[in-house]
Design a protein around this motif. Structure first.
Motif, PDB file in Angstrom:
ATOM      1  N   PHE A  70      69.752 -24.572 -39.198  1.00  0.00           N
ATOM      2  CA  PHE A  70      68.818 -23.448 -39.179  1.00  0.00           C
ATOM      3  C   PHE A  70      68.145 -23.383 -37.817  1.00  0.00           C
ATOM      4  O   PHE A  70      68.235 -24.309 -37.015  1.00  0.00           O
ATOM      5  N   ILE A  71      67.485 -22.257 -37.569  1.00  0.00           N
ATOM      6  CA  ILE A  71      66.736 -22.049 -36.327  1.00  0.00           C
ATOM      7  C   ILE A  71      65.247 -22.075 -36.645  1.00  0.00           C
ATOM      8  O   ILE A  71      64.807 -21.519 -37.658  1.00  0.00           O
ATOM      9  N   LEU A  72      64.484 -22.713 -35.774  1.00  0.00           N
ATOM     10  CA  LEU A  72      63.032 -22.784 -35.912  1.00  0.00           C
ATOM     11  C   LEU A  72      62.381 -22.203 -34.665  1.00  0.00           C
ATOM     12  O   LEU A  72      62.797 -22.500 -33.546  1.00  0.00           O
ATOM     13  N   SER A  73      61.354 -21.387 -34.854  1.00  0.00           N
ATOM     14  CA  SER A  73      60.586 -20.845 -33.731  1.00  0.00           C
ATOM     15  C   SER A  73      59.097 -20.927 -34.019  1.00  0.00           C
ATOM     16  O   SER A  73      58.684 -20.857 -35.178  1.00  0.00           O
ATOM     17  N   PRO A  74      58.286 -21.056 -32.974  1.00  0.00           N
ATOM     18  CA  PRO A  74      56.844 -20.948 -33.155  1.00  0.00           C
ATOM     19  C   PRO A  74      56.426 -19.485 -33.143  1.00  0.00           C
ATOM     20  O   PRO A  74      56.916 -18.702 -32.326  1.00  0.00           O
ATOM     21  N   ALA A  75      55.528 -19.105 -34.050  1.00  0.00           N
ATOM     22  CA  ALA A  75      54.954 -17.762 -34.001  1.00  0.00           C
ATOM     23  C   ALA A  75      53.871 -17.787 -32.925  1.00  0.00           C
ATOM     24  O   ALA A  75      53.203 -18.792 -32.732  1.00  0.00           O
ATOM     25  N   LEU A  76      53.769 -16.829 -32.136  1.00  0.00           N
ATOM     26  CA  LEU A  76      54.262 -15.485 -32.348  1.00  0.00           C
ATOM     27  C   LEU A  76      55.472 -15.192 -31.447  1.00  0.00           C
ATOM     28  O   LEU A  76      56.381 -14.449 -31.815  1.00  0.00           O
ATOM     29  N   GLY A  77      55.469 -15.802 -30.271  1.00  0.00           N
ATOM     30  CA  GLY A  77      56.439 -15.440 -29.254  1.00  0.00           C
ATOM     31  C   GLY A  77      57.898 -15.636 -29.633  1.00  0.00           C
ATOM     32  O   GLY A  77      58.756 -14.883 -29.201  1.00  0.00           O
ATOM     33  N   GLY A  78      58.188 -16.652 -30.448  1.00  0.00           N
ATOM     34  CA  GLY A  78      59.583 -16.961 -30.752  1.00  0.00           C
ATOM     35  C   GLY A  78      60.179 -16.208 -31.918  1.00  0.00           C
ATOM     36  O   GLY A  78      61.365 -16.364 -32.215  1.00  0.00           O
ATOM     37  N   LEU A  79      59.386 -15.381 -32.605  1.00  0.00           N
ATOM     38  CA  LEU A  79      59.865 -14.760 -33.848  1.00  0.00           C
ATOM     39  C   LEU A  79      61.108 -13.895 -33.669  1.00  0.00           C
ATOM     40  O   LEU A  79      62.097 -14.067 -34.377  1.00  0.00           O
ATOM     41  N   ILE A  80      61.079 -12.972 -32.743  1.00  0.00           N
ATOM     42  CA  ILE A  80      62.203 -12.036 -32.618  1.00  0.00           C
ATOM     43  C   ILE A  80      63.442 -12.741 -32.095  1.00  0.00           C
ATOM     44  O   ILE A  80      64.528 -12.625 -32.669  1.00  0.00           O
ATOM     45  N   PHE A 116      68.115 -28.724 -36.885  1.00  0.00           N
ATOM     46  CA  PHE A 116      67.614 -27.429 -36.439  1.00  0.00           C
ATOM     47  C   PHE A 116      67.639 -27.321 -34.923  1.00  0.00           C
ATOM     48  O   PHE A 116      67.609 -28.319 -34.198  1.00  0.00           O
ATOM     49  N   ALA A 117      67.717 -26.090 -34.462  1.00  0.00           N
ATOM     50  CA  ALA A 117      67.549 -25.783 -33.037  1.00  0.00           C
ATOM     51  C   ALA A 117      66.243 -25.023 -32.884  1.00  0.00           C
ATOM     52  O   ALA A 117      65.977 -24.071 -33.618  1.00  0.00           O
ATOM     53  N   LEU A 118      65.436 -25.461 -31.947  1.00  0.00           N
ATOM     54  CA  LEU A 118      64.169 -24.810 -31.641  1.00  0.00           C
ATOM     55  C   LEU A 118      64.434 -23.674 -30.658  1.00  0.00           C
ATOM     56  O   LEU A 118      65.117 -23.872 -29.657  1.00  0.00           O
ATOM     57  N   VAL A 119      63.901 -22.485 -30.943  1.00  0.00           N
ATOM     58  CA  VAL A 119      64.122 -21.323 -30.067  1.00  0.00           C
ATOM     59  C   VAL A 119      62.788 -20.662 -29.743  1.00  0.00           C
ATOM     60  O   VAL A 119      61.987 -20.390 -30.643  1.00  0.00           O
ATOM     61  N   GLU A 120      62.571 -20.400 -28.453  1.00  0.00           N
ATOM     62  CA  GLU A 120      61.331 -19.803 -27.953  1.00  0.00           C
ATOM     63  C   GLU A 120      61.692 -18.677 -26.992  1.00  0.00           C
ATOM     64  O   GLU A 120      62.826 -18.597 -26.516  1.00  0.00           O
ATOM     65  N   ASP A 121      60.743 -17.780 -26.719  1.00  0.00           N
ATOM     66  CA  ASP A 121      61.024 -16.727 -25.745  1.00  0.00           C
ATOM     67  C   ASP A 121      60.873 -17.256 -24.322  1.00  0.00           C
ATOM     68  O   ASP A 121      61.818 -17.281 -23.548  1.00  0.00           O
ATOM     69  N   VAL A 122      59.662 -17.705 -23.958  1.00  0.00           N
ATOM     70  CA  VAL A 122      59.409 -18.263 -22.636  1.00  0.00           C
ATOM     71  C   VAL A 122      58.830 -19.656 -22.791  1.00  0.00           C
ATOM     72  O   VAL A 122      57.949 -19.873 -23.623  1.00  0.00           O
ATOM     73  N   CYS A 123      59.303 -20.583 -22.003  1.00  0.00           N
ATOM     74  CA  CYS A 123      58.741 -21.933 -22.013  1.00  0.00           C
ATOM     75  C   CYS A 123      58.087 -22.200 -20.673  1.00  0.00           C
ATOM     76  O   CYS A 123      58.752 -22.156 -19.634  1.00  0.00           O
ATOM     77  N   THR A 124      56.770 -22.445 -20.690  1.00  0.00           N
ATOM     78  CA  THR A 124      56.022 -22.733 -19.466  1.00  0.00           C
ATOM     79  C   THR A 124      55.671 -24.213 -19.371  1.00  0.00           C
ATOM     80  O   THR A 124      55.942 -24.861 -18.371  1.00  0.00           O
ATOM     81  N   THR A 125      55.059 -24.752 -20.419  1.00  0.00           N
ATOM     82  CA  THR A 125      54.736 -26.180 -20.453  1.00  0.00           C
ATOM     83  C   THR A 125      55.461 -26.904 -21.591  1.00  0.00           C
ATOM     84  O   THR A 125      55.519 -28.122 -21.602  1.00  0.00           O
TER      85      THR A 125
END
Length: 198
Positions: A70-80, A116-125
């Motif tokens: 499955f894919i996991l994302s943090p809300a809010l940025g990773g949702l879409i 799981f694979a973690l998915v985010e839109d932008v990673c800064t830190t």
């Protein structure tokens, strides 16, 4: 600013970022407290379904070898983008959200020992991303891979973290007391969804 453009997908994403207005220039306060003259607002990119679908499919190609359940994302940025990657891989999508300041799996049962694979839109830190992943890993899930659309980490930020990305960018960041944008009197904007660092 330096940019890594290693493949056609990176070129296309950068073109889409420009076309959608997602690459912003100005004077920005980052969540870390640092200031920068560039900001990647992926929400502006992902508001276009065809751009979101393309980014999701390309990121899915990078994560597929890790065989996530499955894919996991943090809300809010990773949702879409997380949902688009899950769709491309035909696996379920889960997300964490902040509850009393901590990332938690609020709306879903814990998946147990699945990968799981973690998915985010932008990673800064990497802070929000890693918090989301640990919320599941601490309960026994296997953190198999990580990916994002834009990796804008500094060179010395978690160099050991194998973070797959479609685009790698390096922007100048400044401590507030040394910021030339502050000295020039440019208005400061705080974008993003996470509160300031304490």
């Amino acid at each position: 600013m330096t940019r890594s453009r290693e493949n056609d997908a990176a070129e296309k994403i950068l073109e889409m970022m420009a076309a959608s207005g997602a690459h912003l220039t100005g004077h920005f306060k980052l969540t870390s407290g640092l200031h920068s003259d560039n900001y990647m607002q992926c929400a502006l990119l992902l508001r276009y379904p065809k751009y979101a679908a393309y980014a999701g499919a390309e990121l899915a190609k990078l994560l597929a070898p890790h065989k996530p359940d499955f894919i996991l994302s943090p809300a809010l940025g990773g949702l879409i983008i997380g949902h688009e990657v899950a769709r491309a891989l035909d696996v379920p999508f889960l997300f964490t959200e902040r509850v009393d300041g901590e990332m938690r799996l609020k709306r879903f049962p814990h998946p147990g020992s699945l990968r799981f694979a973690l998915v985010e839109d932008v990673c800064t830190t990497g802070k929000s991303s890693r918090e989301a992943a640990m919320a599941l890993a601490d309960g026994g899930a296997v953190w198999a891979a990580s990916g994002c659309i834009v990796d804008r980490r500094a060179k010395d930020c978690l160099p050991e973290w194998d973070l797959k990305s479609l685009v790698k960018v390096c922007f100048a960041n400044y401590r507030p007391e040394e910021c030339p944008l502050c000295k020039a009197g440019l208005p400061l904007v705080k974008p993003g969804s996470r509160p300031d660092a304490k």
